[in-house]
Design a protein around this motif. Structure first.
Motif, PDB file in Angstrom:
ATOM      1  N   ARG A 334       0.804  -1.221   0.000  1.00  0.00           N
ATOM      2  CA  ARG A 334       0.000   0.000   0.000  1.00  0.00           C
ATOM      3  C   ARG A 334       0.838   1.272   0.000  1.00  0.00           C
ATOM      4  O   ARG A 334       0.332   2.353  -0.279  1.00  0.00           O
ATOM      5  CB  ARG A 334      -0.918   0.018   1.233  1.00  0.00           C
ATOM      6  CG  ARG A 334      -2.134  -0.855   1.113  1.00  0.00           C
ATOM      7  CD  ARG A 334      -3.002  -0.706   2.340  1.00  0.00           C
ATOM      8  NE  ARG A 334      -2.404  -1.305   3.527  1.00  0.00           N
ATOM      9  CZ  ARG A 334      -2.878  -1.155   4.757  1.00  0.00           C
ATOM     10  NH1 ARG A 334      -3.939  -0.404   4.962  1.00  0.00           N
ATOM     11  NH2 ARG A 334      -2.299  -1.746   5.778  1.00  0.00           N
ATOM     12  N   PRO A 360      -4.575   1.688  -1.338  1.00  0.00           N
ATOM     13  CA  PRO A 360      -5.332   0.475  -1.012  1.00  0.00           C
ATOM     14  C   PRO A 360      -5.941  -0.166  -2.259  1.00  0.00           C
ATOM     15  O   PRO A 360      -6.097   0.481  -3.299  1.00  0.00           O
ATOM     16  CB  PRO A 360      -6.424   0.993  -0.077  1.00  0.00           C
ATOM     17  CG  PRO A 360      -6.655   2.404  -0.539  1.00  0.00           C
ATOM     18  CD  PRO A 360      -5.297   2.917  -0.960  1.00  0.00           C
ATOM     19  N   ARG A 474      -5.453  -0.740  -7.750  1.00  0.00           N
ATOM     20  CA  ARG A 474      -5.336   0.081  -6.554  1.00  0.00           C
ATOM     21  C   ARG A 474      -5.629   1.539  -6.904  1.00  0.00           C
ATOM     22  O   ARG A 474      -5.456   1.957  -8.044  1.00  0.00           O
ATOM     23  CB  ARG A 474      -3.929  -0.017  -5.947  1.00  0.00           C
ATOM     24  CG  ARG A 474      -3.586  -1.379  -5.360  1.00  0.00           C
ATOM     25  CD  ARG A 474      -2.156  -1.375  -4.848  1.00  0.00           C
ATOM     26  NE  ARG A 474      -1.732  -2.662  -4.346  1.00  0.00           N
ATOM     27  CZ  ARG A 474      -1.746  -3.034  -3.075  1.00  0.00           C
ATOM     28  NH1 ARG A 474      -2.196  -2.189  -2.163  1.00  0.00           N
ATOM     29  NH2 ARG A 474      -1.323  -4.222  -2.706  1.00  0.00           N
TER      30      ARG A 474
END
Length: 682
Positions: A334, A360, A474
């Motif tokens: 992340r 994320p 993401r």
């Protein structure tokens, strides 16, 4: 040539700093060995091939793309003449002249036979001479300065085979490139600094491509740790005369095919890549244009999306921050970073807001906000208020949302890999899924890679097992949160720690019982200390892995958390559904971890020094809780299970290693009480 707007990225926290969850259980040698092993494993699992990955560096503007083609063709087709002219220039230093001669031999394939036994020592100077000549050729004539044909920057090589500053491993790199306004810029530096490196170049022999990848992974990790505004990273491997371009995104390293510099096609492709990096936008270099360093005032200028609990306006708000608090010290994952900040530049040294920056997982094209931390926190705060609860001791979102590029484009995986994402998807119908059983926050990482990592490599799965993606999707999100707190190592005693942990877990229970969210990531990084009316209090943060649960207070089995603090059930990814008991077990491991290694930063530093001393005198020495940090998920789970087998084993393997003193006796008693409450056989 215009000055690049991305300044150097100075910061005090290094990779492996105290902001990492796990960095106490090894000495420097052990750490280097572990990281190299990890790099080799990640090389095998994360490597993916895309012949045209260098296209991601091509300027978006069609006029600039045509210009790159023209300039690159001009350089590559006349390279021998360019090198010869530079070599014969009386102003060229003798060492540079030697390097140019080596470069000519390299491009003709003659350097190999002459220097096969020490190839790595001679290849980088030859490569550096090539890069330097490209930079010289791109430099504008005085009359042309400021023209539209002007490159945005040039790339220059550092001196080779040096130890860059900013590393916690004290290891040499073969070479690296940095950005300057022009080839004669005063910014030209000899000693590498990880905070300024644009890309790392790793040189090896013909048959050592795999080892070149592993080394590149290891060094590029340090680039991420030292550059808070780094979104993705470029790298180059040079195996004899074969060059490969590598792009590191959050979940994969994507490598090009071989570019053989002894062939016209190969050298043309590589020169075009370097020229592209000189003309492309900053975000194509891997930098975040919404986060810049102001060298005059020595603070970060951070644009935070403006969506608030009461207003959906996406207009960004500017914050100012001195130092990085949390470091993204892992190459994959992340890349969570944190800053103490203020929206008033005059109050930058009196921050009142915590800026969280992370990548994320998300659902491509979905409006579902069940995994959106901003939406989760907004819901929690509203429900707590509805129950008449004061939210002073709870983390509250001020504003946040998805980071934008060029004003209106979401910064996400697709924009990073825009020109080639279709090629990658077509090349492999199944490379991994973002929700497989072995899912970790570093992407689709197999079990044997996931233990022994810090905050940024937490396991955190998407609740949709039907999705299959080559490159997990993401989104780049940024939140402004209040209140700001201090990390646990800023506490002065175990007594304060017990108070802070009690407050955090009380909040955990209320959030679960009243709001229906299970945190699922209790760790040393996710509990902070604040001061309210002169008293220390605790705050639970980081709801990236939180999930809405039903009346049964359970969720489907999926691995989440930070390995040293994950429950045994969680580590084994068993079919037993997760519950609040898993989080309470994680709290036990937090207590044990800090009981053994110390609460305050001073105690932790002292313990680390003791560990390194013992490791130097006994190569087989392993610190307490070592196996909670290093190994596969299953091995970490087995180690914890053995420690908790019975009171006697728990005492001898864990409690007896707590630091001495009455305050640590209280912490030891708390650990034993927690263990007895969770294990009926006690």
């Amino acid at each position: 040539m215009s000055q690049p707007s991305v300044d150097s990225t100075p910061q005090k926290k290094r990779s492996g700093s105290r902001s990492s969850a796990t960095n106490f259980a090894s000495d420097c040698t052990d750490q280097r060995s572990s990281r190299m092993d990890d790099a080799r494993k990640e090389r095998e699992y994360r490597r993916f091939y895309c012949d045209d990955i260098a296209r991601c560096a091509l300027p978006k503007n069609s006029t600039l793309r045509d210009l790159v083609d023209k300039r690159a063709t001009d350089i590559s087709s006349n390279l021998e003449a360019i090198l010869k002219k530079r070599s014969q220039d009386p102003a060229t230093p003798a060492l540079m002249r030697q390097a140019i001669n080596k470069c000519c031999e390299w491009l003709r394939g003659e350097l190999i036979s002459k220097n096969s036994s020490r190839y790595e020592k001679v290849i980088y100077p030859a490569h550096a001479a090539l890069i330097r000549c490209i930079a010289d050729h791109l430099d504008p004539e005085p009359a042309a300065a400021g023209s539209t044909d002007e490159a945005k920057r040039v790339l220059l090589p550092y001196a080779s085979d040096l130890k860059p500053t900013g590393s916690d491993e004290r290891i040499r790199i073969d070479g690296a490139l940095h950005s300057c306004a022009n080839a004669s810029s005063s910014d030209n530096k000899l000693r590498p600094e990880y905070r300024d490196i644009v890309l790392v170049a790793e040189a090896k022999w013909y048959r050592e491509q795999d080892e070149a990848y592993a080394q590149l992974i290891r060094y590029t990790r340090q680039v991420y740790a030292n550059q808070p505004n780094r979104r993705f990273a470029w790298g180059v491997t040079i195996c004899a005369t074969l060059v490969r371009v590598v792009l590191f995104e959050n979940d994969r390293m994507v490598s090009s095919k071989d570019m053989d510099v002894t062939t016209s096609t190969g050298i043309a492709a590589y020169v075009k890549f370097i020229v592209s990096l000189c003309y492309c936008e900053e975000h194509q270099l891997g930098y975040d244009p919404s986060m810049t360093w102001c060298s005059e005032n020595k603070y970060w200028v951070i644009k935070c999306p403006g969506r608030t609990p009461d207003d959906d306006d996406e207009q960004p708000v500017t914050y100012y921050a001195r130092d990085l608090v949390f470091v993204a010290d892992h190459l994959f994952g992340r890349h969570t970073r944190g800053f103490y900040a203020s929206d008033d530049p005059d109050l930058v040294d009196q921050p009142d807001t915590f800026i969280k920056d992370a990548w994320p997982h998300a659902e491509r094209g979905s409006e579902d906000t069940s995994r959106d931390e901003l939406a989760i926190l907004q819901d929690i705060v509203q429900q707590l208020k509805n129950h008449g609860i004061d939210t002073t001791d709870y983390v509250r979102p001020v504003r946040g949302g998805t980071v934008k590029l060029d004003g209106d484009h979401d910064d996400d995986t697709d924009i990073v890999l825009d020109p080639v994402v279709g090629d990658i998807e077509a090349a492999s119908p199944r490379m991994g899924t973002i929700a497989e059983d072995d899912e970790t926050d570093a992407g689709t990482l197999p079990m044997e890679l996931a233990a022994g990592r810090g905050k940024d490599d937490e396991a955190c799965a998407i609740d949709d097992s039907s999705r299959v993606e080559v490159i997990p999707y993401r989104v780049h999100r940024r939140l402004a949160l209040q209140p700001i707190g201090k990390p646990l190592y800023a506490l002065s005693s175990p007594y304060e720690l017990i108070i802070v942990l009690a407050d955090a877990m009380l909040a955990h229970s209320k959030i679960l019982n009243l709001c229906g969210y299970l945190h699922r990531d209790i760790s040393t990084n996710n509990i902070l200390a604040i001061e309210v009316d002169g008293r220390v209090r605790g705050v639970l943060i980081d709801f990236d892995c939180a999930i809405k649960v039903g009346s049964q207070r359970r969720v489907r089995a999926e691995r989440t958390g930070t390995p040293p603090f994950m429950s045994i059930n969680n580590l084994r990814n068993s079919s037993v559904e997760r519950s609040e008991l898993d989080d309470w077990e994680s709290l036990l491991y937090v207590v044990c971890w800090l009981g053994v290694y110390g609460v305050s930063e001073e105690e932790q530093s002292s313990y680390q020094a003791d560990i390194e001393k013992k490791c130097r005198t006994d190569k087989n020495y392993k610190p307490p809780l070592y196996k909670w940090e290093y190994g596969t998920f299953e091995e970490v789970a087995d180690s914890k299970a053995r420690s908790l087998e019975d009171v006697g084993t728990f005492t001898s393997s864990v409690l007896d290693h707590f630091k001495e003193g009455p305050e640590y006796k209280e912490l030891s008693d708390l650990a034993l009480t927690l263990t007895r409450l969770m294990h009926c056989k006690y």
